[in-house]
Design a protein around this motif. Structure first.
Motif, PDB file in Angstrom:
ATOM      1  N   HIS A   1       0.840  -1.206   0.000  1.00 21.43           N
ATOM      2  CA  HIS A   1       0.000   0.000   0.000  1.00 21.43           C
ATOM      3  C   HIS A   1       0.877   1.260   0.000  1.00 21.43           C
ATOM      4  O   HIS A   1       0.603   2.214  -0.740  1.00 21.43           O
ATOM      5  N   LEU A   2       1.926   1.272   0.821  1.00 19.93           N
ATOM      6  CA  LEU A   2       2.823   2.426   0.889  1.00 19.93           C
ATOM      7  C   LEU A   2       3.557   2.639  -0.428  1.00 19.93           C
ATOM      8  O   LEU A   2       3.805   3.775  -0.838  1.00 19.93           O
ATOM      9  N   ARG A   3       3.882   1.528  -1.107  1.00 23.54           N
ATOM     10  CA  ARG A   3       4.590   1.653  -2.378  1.00 23.54           C
ATOM     11  C   ARG A   3       3.719   2.388  -3.400  1.00 23.54           C
ATOM     12  O   ARG A   3       4.202   3.226  -4.164  1.00 23.54           O
ATOM     13  N   ARG A   4       2.437   2.077  -3.399  1.00 27.59           N
ATOM     14  CA  ARG A   4       1.512   2.799  -4.279  1.00 27.59           C
ATOM     15  C   ARG A   4       1.330   4.245  -3.800  1.00 27.59           C
ATOM     16  O   ARG A   4       1.238   5.170  -4.602  1.00 27.59           O
ATOM     17  N   TYR A   5       1.276   4.409  -2.486  1.00 26.47           N
ATOM     18  CA  TYR A   5       1.090   5.731  -1.895  1.00 26.47           C
ATOM     19  C   TYR A   5       2.252   6.659  -2.270  1.00 26.47           C
ATOM     20  O   TYR A   5       2.066   7.866  -2.498  1.00 26.47           O
ATOM     21  N   ALA A   6       3.456   6.083  -2.356  1.00 26.43           N
ATOM     22  CA  ALA A   6       4.652   6.873  -2.659  1.00 26.43           C
ATOM     23  C   ALA A   6       4.674   7.383  -4.100  1.00 26.43           C
ATOM     24  O   ALA A   6       5.542   8.186  -4.453  1.00 26.43           O
ATOM     25  N   GLN A   7       3.751   6.932  -4.919  1.00 23.93           N
ATOM     26  CA  GLN A   7       3.662   7.458  -6.279  1.00 23.93           C
ATOM     27  C   GLN A   7       3.087   8.875  -6.282  1.00 23.93           C
ATOM     28  O   GLN A   7       3.282   9.631  -7.242  1.00 23.93           O
ATOM     29  N   THR A   8       2.380   9.242  -5.220  1.00 27.72           N
ATOM     30  CA  THR A   8       1.745  10.557  -5.167  1.00 27.72           C
ATOM     31  C   THR A   8       2.133  11.366  -3.940  1.00 27.72           C
ATOM     32  O   THR A   8       1.842  12.564  -3.872  1.00 27.72           O
ATOM     33  N   ASN A   9       2.780  10.733  -2.960  1.00 28.89           N
ATOM     34  CA  ASN A   9       3.086  11.404  -1.690  1.00 28.89           C
ATOM     35  C   ASN A   9       4.523  11.116  -1.257  1.00 28.89           C
ATOM     36  O   ASN A   9       5.053  10.046  -1.549  1.00 28.89           O
ATOM     37  N   PRO A  10       5.144  12.046  -0.531  1.00 30.30           N
ATOM     38  CA  PRO A  10       6.456  11.746   0.046  1.00 30.30           C
ATOM     39  C   PRO A  10       6.317  10.793   1.229  1.00 30.30           C
ATOM     40  O   PRO A  10       5.547  11.050   2.162  1.00 30.30           O
ATOM     41  N   VAL A  11       7.037   9.685   1.177  1.00 34.74           N
ATOM     42  CA  VAL A  11       7.068   8.714   2.273  1.00 34.74           C
ATOM     43  C   VAL A  11       8.514   8.660   2.761  1.00 34.74           C
ATOM     44  O   VAL A  11       9.414   8.265   2.006  1.00 34.74           O
ATOM     45  N   VAL A  12       8.750   9.071   3.990  1.00 39.43           N
ATOM     46  CA  VAL A  12      10.095   9.229   4.523  1.00 39.43           C
ATOM     47  C   VAL A  12      10.421   8.079   5.471  1.00 39.43           C
ATOM     48  O   VAL A  12       9.699   7.840   6.447  1.00 39.43           O
ATOM     49  N   HIS A  13      11.509   7.399   5.176  1.00 41.20           N
ATOM     50  CA  HIS A  13      12.019   6.335   6.048  1.00 41.20           C
ATOM     51  C   HIS A  13      12.950   6.977   7.071  1.00 41.20           C
ATOM     52  O   HIS A  13      13.995   7.530   6.722  1.00 41.20           O
ATOM     53  N   LEU A  14      12.577   6.941   8.344  1.00 44.34           N
ATOM     54  CA  LEU A  14      13.419   7.463   9.418  1.00 44.34           C
ATOM     55  C   LEU A  14      14.356   6.369   9.903  1.00 44.34           C
ATOM     56  O   LEU A  14      13.930   5.253  10.196  1.00 44.34           O
ATOM     57  N   VAL A  15      15.632   6.695   9.986  1.00 46.03           N
ATOM     58  CA  VAL A  15      16.660   5.743  10.407  1.00 46.03           C
ATOM     59  C   VAL A  15      17.359   6.311  11.636  1.00 46.03           C
ATOM     60  O   VAL A  15      17.554   7.524  11.750  1.00 46.03           O
ATOM     61  N   ARG A  16      17.726   5.409  12.541  1.00 45.76           N
ATOM     62  CA  ARG A  16      18.424   5.831  13.756  1.00 45.76           C
ATOM     63  C   ARG A  16      19.407   4.747  14.178  1.00 45.76           C
ATOM     64  O   ARG A  16      19.209   3.564  13.873  1.00 45.76           O
ATOM     65  N   ASP A  17      20.449   5.145  14.870  1.00 43.81           N
ATOM     66  CA  ASP A  17      21.443   4.189  15.340  1.00 43.81           C
ATOM     67  C   ASP A  17      20.785   3.114  16.200  1.00 43.81           C
ATOM     68  O   ASP A  17      20.093   3.415  17.169  1.00 43.81           O
ATOM     69  N   ILE A  18      20.994   1.838  15.823  1.00 43.73           N
ATOM     70  CA  ILE A  18      20.284   0.752  16.488  1.00 43.73           C
ATOM     71  C   ILE A  18      20.706   0.611  17.942  1.00 43.73           C
ATOM     72  O   ILE A  18      19.907   0.207  18.800  1.00 43.73           O
ATOM     73  N   ASP A  19      21.951   0.947  18.263  1.00 48.17           N
ATOM     74  CA  ASP A  19      22.388   0.880  19.661  1.00 48.17           C
ATOM     75  C   ASP A  19      21.654   1.906  20.515  1.00 48.17           C
ATOM     76  O   ASP A  19      21.305   1.641  21.674  1.00 48.17           O
ATOM     77  N   CYS A  20      21.420   3.090  19.956  1.00 48.78           N
ATOM     78  CA  CYS A  20      20.651   4.110  20.672  1.00 48.78           C
ATOM     79  C   CYS A  20      19.220   3.634  20.906  1.00 48.78           C
ATOM     80  O   CYS A  20      18.644   3.869  21.979  1.00 48.78           O
ATOM     81  N   ILE A  21      18.642   2.976  19.896  1.00 48.27           N
ATOM     82  CA  ILE A  21      17.281   2.465  20.041  1.00 48.27           C
ATOM     83  C   ILE A  21      17.229   1.394  21.125  1.00 48.27           C
ATOM     84  O   ILE A  21      16.308   1.378  21.962  1.00 48.27           O
ATOM     85  N   GLN A  22      18.202   0.504  21.128  1.00 45.90           N
ATOM     86  CA  GLN A  22      18.228  -0.552  22.141  1.00 45.90           C
ATOM     87  C   GLN A  22      18.305   0.038  23.546  1.00 45.90           C
ATOM     88  O   GLN A  22      17.596  -0.387  24.462  1.00 45.90           O
ATOM     89  N   GLN A  23      19.141   1.061  23.707  1.00 43.09           N
ATOM     90  CA  GLN A  23      19.277   1.702  25.014  1.00 43.09           C
ATOM     91  C   GLN A  23      18.005   2.450  25.392  1.00 43.09           C
ATOM     92  O   GLN A  23      17.560   2.404  26.548  1.00 43.09           O
ATOM     93  N   LEU A  24      17.400   3.118  24.432  1.00 44.19           N
ATOM     94  CA  LEU A  24      16.186   3.901  24.689  1.00 44.19           C
ATOM     95  C   LEU A  24      15.029   3.012  25.121  1.00 44.19           C
ATOM     96  O   LEU A  24      14.311   3.330  26.081  1.00 44.19           O
ATOM     97  N   LEU A  25      14.844   1.880  24.429  1.00 45.63           N
ATOM     98  CA  LEU A  25      13.685   1.024  24.683  1.00 45.63           C
ATOM     99  C   LEU A  25      13.997  -0.135  25.622  1.00 45.63           C
ATOM    100  O   LEU A  25      13.077  -0.868  26.013  1.00 45.63           O
ATOM    101  N   GLY A  26      15.266  -0.334  25.971  1.00 53.27           N
ATOM    102  CA  GLY A  26      15.626  -1.442  26.851  1.00 53.27           C
ATOM    103  C   GLY A  26      15.349  -2.797  26.234  1.00 53.27           C
ATOM    104  O   GLY A  26      14.831  -3.707  26.907  1.00 53.27           O
ATOM    105  N   LEU A  27      15.697  -2.972  24.954  1.00 56.45           N
ATOM    106  CA  LEU A  27      15.377  -4.200  24.227  1.00 56.45           C
ATOM    107  C   LEU A  27      16.453  -5.259  24.436  1.00 56.45           C
ATOM    108  O   LEU A  27      17.639  -4.953  24.625  1.00 56.45           O
ATOM    109  N   ASP A  28      16.032  -6.530  24.362  1.00 56.98           N
ATOM    110  CA  ASP A  28      17.017  -7.603  24.405  1.00 56.98           C
ATOM    111  C   ASP A  28      17.613  -7.800  23.007  1.00 56.98           C
ATOM    112  O   ASP A  28      17.145  -7.238  22.011  1.00 56.98           O
TER     113      ASP A  28
END
Length: 829
Positions: free
Chosen positions: A136-163
């Protein structure tokens, strides 16, 4: 400070739907390759912007920032799910189970996208990792900007306390977002700052902290660029302002050349890149698994530190990148990734699979394509050959916005022949793409100096253990010094006009910047404070411009031959520049004046500009929290009615505030200012009642307006006429904003004014997050804008700030080094 992010996000726990589901159950297709059609990146102006990414990447926080920047409604998946189903996602999961929840979650997410195709910023949750939503997003991106947000995975692990298992799943799933988006933004962590004991943000404190300040500015510029909404947000509309005129339309601009390997090997002192170039060129010279994310991060880091447009190029001769038949798609994959990052310029090798280049150009969005040819020493083609002209015309025909031809110099004669080629192109009738043409290598340095557009330069902040003959050999400072030494540019004299300027910080600030940039100018304080100095300056062909302070901001306004529309709207100036012309007395156009800024000549008139409002606007934008984002309900308050007060009102209007109150001890002057802006607003913003006068400090705050969250005290330290000195304190009944706001104190003698002392007490007693900005911050910001205006060179912000702090002398003497460093970190980062 209130944590607005946690208020929006809510707690994350192991029982939440996001933690329970395995979003990789329906795996999406592999990443798109360059052989597939390039995603569109030009859209209707009001289409919604969508944010996708894994947990912890910052979708909720940055979505709020994006919605504020674009002035759109912000829709979150959690809120919409409850709106559509009547219960929260967690409640739905408990009632109906995992399988039904996932089915309904996907269904609601699609509804959310389809029902809000315009006027919104939309945050997608983990459903974006499932096959149906990605389709659905792939079709949506034909008419709208769809932005993929990327972040350092180590920061995410620390932020969310993930195993580690959860992190592995996120790491595997995140690249899938590249298959259903057309843009990518790397969320770089804000630099760490110490938090004061009471947790208060205060630029005057050594422990100043402001959450998300840097990424807020990064993302704001990014979303405005990709949507085309208010790209030049400052809206100066002047050829003298660097932000308004692209580097390719200015004279003798430079791009700092940085290799991706330089950044990987930590060979770059990043904060130093903020000066020394009008753009920054990131040359991708390594490629392999995970390099797409590495390049995304590098682009974000360079943007944050250099505060300049990014040029992305590719070195196909380097390790890991080649253009054999088996790997030519890799070259175009890198180009496609550059377009996803919305770099301002993308260099395309015109000899790489010419049939595929038009596809890149069609998907460029707002990015400008630089069509390039590099002539090796073995090439039989010389600058004087007709083939060079034909190649330039071919680049223009396929749609390149700029053309760059480089040749490895084999003799100094090549520097003469390249000038012949550029002159032939310039003499062609009609309008054509700007040409960048020079020789590379040590023998080509002369042509590098005299090339006018985006010459690649090196920088003292880049330390390479091994020199590459083909890399930039000169710095921007080297090039500028050579232009002065060869008399292409002339040494000019700048000054400051006004009374009581003996303690002015402008000479120290401007002279340090002039020397840093390699110019031969001089900035001084005139012997006489009289306005008669104008007659003397008019007879001086080497006069370059002047700062203007009290009491002449308004008086000189009426002596101008031309002025910016901002100076006209304000009715006051703080900068004059000479208008020069031909021998027959004809004054050059403003565009021509801007290109001749560093050249002497007869002075035929004066041009007036105002950078006070720029400094005020910058300070407000920097310190305004997302909770106090300017809306139709925002109220401003300005104390004073002089030239600075006019600038403060204009800055607030430019930022979108449409309800501003003014108080001045002499009410008639306040009424005059209010009439001026209401008359202006009746034509500009379709309202004749944007500024209202407060009669007395004893009055209650008006019932028909919210308490102000933008406050600017413009009472001068050295009063003129009937203005009071800077001893104003705010009536308590005017400080009812429950979310605090920004307080600007524009006086800086003394620095710690009664108003700032009062606001610290109030902040401590009430806990309301008032952010304070003292007068030195505005002095620095307006001076930086003024330097760029008068010289046309990018200002060394950190150096100019340092000079102001080192030379400021208050009641307690000069700042110590610890305080200087703390303020540098607060103002410059």
């Amino acid at each position: 400070m209130l944590d607005w992010k946690s208020h929006l996000r809510g707690p994350v726990d192991a029982k939440s739907p996001a933690a329970t589901l395995d979003p990789l159950r329906n795996i999406a297709p592999p990443a798109m390759h360059a052989s597939e059609p390039t995603a569109p990146r030009i859209f209707d102006p009001n289409v919604s912007l969508v944010l996708v990414g894994i947990r912890g990447c910052g979708k909720r926080s940055l979505g709020f920032v994006a919605a504020t920047a674009l002035r759109r409604r912000f829709i979150t998946e959690d809120h919409y799910f409850k709106e559509a189903t009547g219960v929260t996602r967690h409640e739905y999961l408990k009632r109906h189970g995992s399988q039904e929840f996932q089915r309904r979650d996907i269904e609601v997410l699609k509804m959310m996208l389809d029902n809000h195709r315009t006027g919104c910023v939309i945050e997608c949750g983990l459903g974006s990792l499932t096959r149906p939503v990605q389709d659905h997003l792939r079709r949506y991106a034909q008419t709208n900007p769809v932005v993929h947000l990327v972040r350092d995975i180590d920061c995410i692990q620390q932020l969310l306390g993930l195993d580690d298992q959860s992190v592995r799943l996120l790491r595997e799933g995140d690249p899938l977002h590249r298959t259903c988006s057309n843009f990518e933004f790397y969320n770089v962590e804000d630099r760490t700052r110490i938090v004061s004991d009471d947790g208060s943000p205060d630029p005057r404190s050594a422990a100043y902290s402001f959450k998300l300040q840097e990424v807020k500015e990064d993302l704001t510029r990014f979303v405005r660029f990709i949507t085309g909404v208010d790209v030049n947000h400052s809206s100066y509309d002047s050829p003298f302002v660097l932000l308004e005129t692209p580097p390719e339309l200015r004279s003798f601009t430079h791009a700092i050349f940085v290799r991706s390997s330089d950044l990987i090997d930590d060979n770059v002192n990043l904060p130093e890149l903020e000066s020394g170039g009008d753009a920054i060129e990131l040359c991708v010279d390594r490629w392999g698994p995970d390099m797409a994310t590495v390049i995304s991060k590098q682009v974000s880091i360079l943007r944050r530190n250099a505060q300049a447009p990014v040029i992305l190029s590719i070195d196909t001769s380097s390790t890991g990148i080649n253009t054999t038949n088996t790997s030519v798609s890799q070259y175009f994959d890198i180009l496609e990734h550059g377009l996803r990052l919305a770099v301002e310029y993308l260099v395309v090798d015109l000899e790489q699979s010419p049939s595929r280049i038009p596809q890149v150009i069609r998907g460029r969005g707002k990015t400008k394509i630089i069509g390039q040819r590099l002539f090796e020493p073995s090439s039989p083609v010389r600058w004087t050959d007709e083939e060079c002209i034909v190649a330039y015309q071919e680049a223009e025909t396929i749609g390149c916005q700029l053309v760059r031809f480089l040749r490895v110099a084999t003799s100094r004669d090549d520097n003469a022949t390249v000038f012949e080629f550029t002159n032939r192109v310039r003499s062609m009738p009609g309008s054509h793409p700007p040409l960048i043409a020079y020789n590379i290598g040590r023998l080509g340095r002369t042509s590098q100096v005299f090339n006018s557009i985006l010459t690649s330069v090196t920088h003292p902040a880049i330390i390479r253990p091994k020199e590459n003959e083909r890399d930039a050999q000169i710095t921007s400072r080297d090039a500028v010094q050579a232009l002065f030494q060869s008399y292409v540019l002339d040494p000019l004299q700048f000054c400051i006009m006004g009374t009581n300027v003996a303690y002015s910080l402008s000479p120290a600030m401007h002279n340090a910047a002039i020397q840093h940039c390699g110019m031969s100018h001089k900035y001084s304080i005139p012997d006489s404070p009289s306005l008669a100095i104008l007659d003397r300056l008019r007879k001086n062909p080497n006069f370059g411009g002047s700062s203007v302070v009290q009491p002449w901001r308004v008086e000189l306004y009426h002596k101008l031959a031309a002025k910016s529309r901002h100076a006209e709207a304000i009715g006051a100036i703080n900068t004059i520049m000479p208008l020069r012309g031909a021998s027959d007395g004809t004054i050059y156009s403003l565009q021509e004046q801007a290109s001749r800024r560093n050249q002497a000549g007869p002075v035929l008139g004066w041009y007036g500009e105002n950078t006070d409002w720029v400094g005020i606007m910058t300070c407000i934008t920097r310190h305004l929290s997302p909770r106090n984002a300017i809306s139709t309900k925002t109220t401003g308050l300005v104390i004073g009615a002089g030239g600075m007060a006019r600038s403060a009102i204009y800055a607030m209007l430019r930022l979108g505030c449409r309800k501003i109150f003014i108080y001045n001890r002499t009410q008639s002057r306040a009424e005059e200012v209010a009439r001026h802006f209401n008359s202006w607003a009746s034509f500009q913003v379709d309202s004749a009642d944007v500024v209202r006068v407060l009669n007395s400090t004893q009055d209650d705050w008006p019932d028909d307006a919210n308490p102000p969250s933008l406050l600017a005290s413009c009472v001068p330290a050295d009063p003129d006429r009937d203005e009071p000195p800077a001893n104003f304190e705010m009536p308590l009944q005017w400080l009812g904003s429950p979310t605090g706001g920004v307080v600007l104190e524009l006086a800086y003698k003394p620095l710690d004014t009664p108003l700032l002392k009062q606001m610290r007490r109030i902040r401590s007693n009430t806990g309301r997050p008032w952010v304070l900005s003292d007068g030195l911050e505005n002095v620095i910001e307006q001076g930086i804008a003024q330097f760029e205006l008068m010289t046309g060179r990018k200002a060394p912000r950190r150096l100019m700030t340092l000079e102001v702090l080192r030379n400021y002398e208050g009641d307690n003497g000069r700042f110590d080094e610890k305080t200087i460093q703390a303020r540098l970190d607060g103002v410059c980062s």
